[in-house]
Write a protein that holds these residues in place. Structure first.
Motif, PDB file in Angstrom:
ATOM      1  N   LEU A  61       0.850  -1.198   0.000  1.00  0.00           N
ATOM      2  CA  LEU A  61       0.000   0.000   0.000  1.00  0.00           C
ATOM      3  C   LEU A  61       0.877   1.235   0.000  1.00  0.00           C
ATOM      4  O   LEU A  61       1.734   1.382   0.861  1.00  0.00           O
ATOM      5  N   HIS A  62       0.635   2.106  -0.950  1.00  0.00           N
ATOM      6  CA  HIS A  62       1.323   3.396  -0.948  1.00  0.00           C
ATOM      7  C   HIS A  62       0.344   4.449  -0.435  1.00  0.00           C
ATOM      8  O   HIS A  62      -0.752   4.612  -0.972  1.00  0.00           O
ATOM      9  N   LEU A  63       0.730   5.157   0.620  1.00  0.00           N
ATOM     10  CA  LEU A  63      -0.130   6.198   1.180  1.00  0.00           C
ATOM     11  C   LEU A  63       0.187   7.525   0.505  1.00  0.00           C
ATOM     12  O   LEU A  63       1.312   8.013   0.590  1.00  0.00           O
ATOM     13  N   THR A  64      -0.803   8.082  -0.157  1.00  0.00           N
ATOM     14  CA  THR A  64      -0.604   9.330  -0.898  1.00  0.00           C
ATOM     15  C   THR A  64      -1.911  10.117  -0.957  1.00  0.00           C
ATOM     16  O   THR A  64      -2.991   9.526  -1.075  1.00  0.00           O
ATOM     17  N   MET A  65      -1.818  11.436  -0.901  1.00  0.00           N
ATOM     18  CA  MET A  65      -3.022  12.273  -0.986  1.00  0.00           C
ATOM     19  C   MET A  65      -3.717  12.156  -2.336  1.00  0.00           C
ATOM     20  O   MET A  65      -4.849  12.598  -2.490  1.00  0.00           O
ATOM     21  N   VAL A  89       3.957   2.084   2.213  1.00  0.00           N
ATOM     22  CA  VAL A  89       5.007   2.951   1.688  1.00  0.00           C
ATOM     23  C   VAL A  89       4.609   4.409   1.915  1.00  0.00           C
ATOM     24  O   VAL A  89       3.523   4.829   1.505  1.00  0.00           O
ATOM     25  N   VAL A  90       5.474   5.149   2.599  1.00  0.00           N
ATOM     26  CA  VAL A  90       5.261   6.594   2.728  1.00  0.00           C
ATOM     27  C   VAL A  90       6.533   7.306   2.279  1.00  0.00           C
ATOM     28  O   VAL A  90       7.628   6.777   2.398  1.00  0.00           O
ATOM     29  N   GLY A  91       6.344   8.497   1.746  1.00  0.00           N
ATOM     30  CA  GLY A  91       7.505   9.238   1.283  1.00  0.00           C
ATOM     31  C   GLY A  91       7.434  10.666   1.734  1.00  0.00           C
ATOM     32  O   GLY A  91       6.440  11.111   2.295  1.00  0.00           O
TER      33      GLY A  91
END
Lengths: 163, 163
Positions: A61-65, A89-91
């Protein structure tokens, strides 16, 4: 910021955090917290993020707005990840485009400018259905005794500090 | 860090953040986000924290790893704050002892070392029962259109950018 990501991950039930950039001070700092407060949490730094995503056998899972609202996909994610490992995944502000393609899900904790720490916290809370609140951290040297006022720290069941 | 606190508060439904230290750059930065993404969120800096807590007429929650577990007190807090304003207090690592006494509740989002951003996120999520997910941000110049892959930014209903 990365320290906050790691502490949040540990407090809310993750087993490990992998960080792309090498950071020995971060590893030592988190190891010190684990040594004191217990549990089996691990931080690895200097991990090539792309290989790590490509080789990961579980659900990513990529967390993104920019992603799909978390509430709408949570049931599907929980079904897909049953019995499998889960990678979140957070960046920082600028995430490479490949991350969007390598992720199984791009998920938004609100489609607003945000904090990756906040997004991670809410995602872990929802994914674990709040089970972090009942987690035990084995091998702790000290623990907090919940208190309506002030601070109570206990060691091996013995009251250690109080303010 | 304070920027993350402000963005998290805005994204998860708070009306305002008050910051003890004067910080004009922070005020400008958050005002720019509000101007672009909408809503009526306000940041005030240089607010004397003790006076602000003493004068606040609503219910005051201090988020701290030393406090009472959030799940156990949430119903009581929701009852106590019905129809009243709510102030959540978060601090950096060393919070003055007076905060514990001035708060109506000292609440822990896990009794583990943590991030104030994560604690704030989960507290706002629980207090609002996830209503932030349905919030409208009025007057937005741009908005994100949720997407399974990539980034879609729309302006006044018109697609603006896509990656």
């Amino acid at each position: 910021m990365t320290t906050h990501v790691c502490l949040t991950a540990r407090a809310l039930g993750a087993d490990a955090v992998w960080v792309a950039e090498k950071d020995a001070a971060l590893e030592r700092g988190i190891a010190a917290v684990v040594g004191r407060f217990g549990g089996a949490f691990e931080v690895r730094t200097g991990v090539p993020w792309k290989k790590a995503m490509q080789r990961f056998a579980g659900v990513k899972l990529h967390l993104t707005m920019y992603g799909q609202p978390i509430d709408g996909v949570m049931d599907e994610v929980l079904r897909a990840s049953r019995g499998r490992d889960l990678m979140l995944v957070v960046g920082a502000s600028k995430v490479p485009g490949d991350v969007y393609a390598l992720a199984d899900y791009n998920i938004a904790v609100g489609n607003q400018p945000h904090s990756e720490v906040a997004a991670l916290a809410i995602a872990l809370d929802r994914l674990g259905r709040g089970a972090w609140a009942r987690a035990k951290f084995k091998g702790a040297k000290v623990a907090i005794r919940p208190s309506a006022r002030g601070k109570v720290v206990v060691a091996a069941g013995r009251k250690l500090e109080e303010e």
